[in-house]
Design a protein around this motif. Structure first.
Motif, PDB file in Angstrom:
ATOM      1  N   UNK A  15      -8.371   4.383   6.439  1.00  0.00           N
ATOM      2  CA  UNK A  15      -7.049   4.781   6.923  1.00  0.00           C
ATOM      3  C   UNK A  15      -6.449   5.894   6.068  1.00  0.00           C
ATOM      4  N   UNK A  16      -6.649   5.797   4.776  1.00  0.00           N
ATOM      5  CA  UNK A  16      -6.019   6.755   3.862  1.00  0.00           C
ATOM      6  C   UNK A  16      -7.060   7.664   3.197  1.00  0.00           C
ATOM      7  N   UNK A  17      -8.079   8.019   3.945  1.00  0.00           N
ATOM      8  CA  UNK A  17      -9.150   8.869   3.421  1.00  0.00           C
ATOM      9  C   UNK A  17      -8.613  10.212   2.934  1.00  0.00           C
ATOM     10  N   UNK A  31       0.814  -1.213   0.000  1.00  0.00           N
ATOM     11  CA  UNK A  31       0.000   0.000   0.000  1.00  0.00           C
ATOM     12  C   UNK A  31       0.848   1.264   0.000  1.00  0.00           C
ATOM     13  N   UNK A  32       1.870   1.297   0.834  1.00  0.00           N
ATOM     14  CA  UNK A  32       2.686   2.507   0.914  1.00  0.00           C
ATOM     15  C   UNK A  32       3.409   2.775  -0.404  1.00  0.00           C
ATOM     16  N   UNK A  33       3.777   1.708  -1.094  1.00  0.00           N
ATOM     17  CA  UNK A  33       4.402   1.891  -2.394  1.00  0.00           C
ATOM     18  C   UNK A  33       3.408   2.490  -3.383  1.00  0.00           C
ATOM     19  N   UNK A  34       2.142   2.087  -3.303  1.00  0.00           N
ATOM     20  CA  UNK A  34       1.116   2.673  -4.168  1.00  0.00           C
ATOM     21  C   UNK A  34       1.008   4.177  -3.926  1.00  0.00           C
ATOM     22  N   UNK A  83      -6.654   1.247  -3.058  1.00  0.00           N
ATOM     23  CA  UNK A  83      -7.040   1.669  -1.710  1.00  0.00           C
ATOM     24  C   UNK A  83      -8.545   1.856  -1.565  1.00  0.00           C
ATOM     25  N   UNK A  84      -9.166   2.619  -2.468  1.00  0.00           N
ATOM     26  CA  UNK A  84     -10.588   2.945  -2.313  1.00  0.00           C
ATOM     27  C   UNK A  84     -11.480   1.716  -2.365  1.00  0.00           C
ATOM     28  N   UNK A  85     -11.009   0.668  -3.015  1.00  0.00           N
ATOM     29  CA  UNK A  85     -11.806  -0.561  -3.138  1.00  0.00           C
ATOM     30  C   UNK A  85     -11.727  -1.459  -1.909  1.00  0.00           C
ATOM     31  N   UNK A  86     -10.916  -1.057  -0.913  1.00  0.00           N
ATOM     32  CA  UNK A  86     -10.727  -1.874   0.288  1.00  0.00           C
ATOM     33  C   UNK A  86     -11.130  -1.057   1.511  1.00  0.00           C
TER      34      UNK A  86
END
Length: 213
Positions: A203-205, A167-170, A194-197
């Motif tokens: 967490x990353x809103x 995720x952080x790499x994304x 991210x948005x699909x999970x």
């Protein structure tokens, strides 16, 4: 018998001077006296490698040190965007926002942790020779390939297995896209990853809002 910590440290530093300085200095890396860090400043990146080491933990381990170098690539253009994208740096494992931070073994042929475990003077000599060859064949070419945000995008899009994952790499890649003016590509990436999970979406809103995902 394993050497004392002071003896092992002396052999370790001699190894760096004899075998690694001749590999890194000719290609623009600098190292301060007694330091275990090599660094190279480029127009768009700061590249660093730490010759990280640790003491053996178990009594049946007769090596003097475990040597597992770590590489870092910092790109201010990406990192500045990443800070804005995340909002809260506590959400990152690496709060320094390095674009790449990983053991050098990941860029080698086995794509895994590589350790050198010297014992005695001859062991440090052999480890130094082996590590020097590894850096010439795998580490320096990787550093040469990743010098600009454009290089990060190119590596991501071609699926370079030497680059980080997760995720952080994304988020790093999305920041690279934004730094190059491609917000649409960043939004598509974060929507997919991210948005699909649900858990990651919460967490990353802030990042999702930032790109309009």
């Amino acid at each position: 018998m394993a050497r004392s910590p002071n003896e092992a440290d002396a052999l370790f530093r001699e190894m760096i001077v004899e075998y690694l300085d001749p590999v890194f200095s000719p290609v623009g890396f600098k190292r301060q006296k007694n330091s275990t860090w090599f660094s190279r400043s480029l127009k768009a990146a700061l590249q660093k490698m730490e010759i990280a080491s640790s003491r053996p933990r178990y009594s049946d381990d007769t090596s003097d040190l475990h040597i597992a170098p770590i590489m870092r690539i910092k790109m201010p253009a990406i990192e500045n965007v990443l800070r804005d994208l995340i909002g809260d740096l506590n959400l990152l494992a690496d709060s320094s926002c390095s674009v790449v931070a990983q053991t050098i073994g990941v860029v080698g042929p086995r794509r895994t942790l590589e350790e050198w475990r010297p014992r005695g003077k001859s062991g440090f000599s052999e480890s130094g020779k082996s590590l020097a060859v590894f850096c010439q064949e795998w580490v320096i070419p990787f550093f040469d390939e990743y010098c600009r945000p454009e290089d990060i995008i190119k590596g991501y899009e071609k699926g370079d297995e030497r680059l980080p994952r997760g995720t952080e790499w994304s988020l790093v890649v999305a920041s690279a896209y934004i730094s190059l003016g491609n917000r649409k590509q960043a939004r598509e990436l974060l929507t997919e990853r991210i948005a699909s999970k649900p858990g990651l979406k919460k967490r990353y809103a802030h990042a999702l809002d930032h790109v309009g995902a």
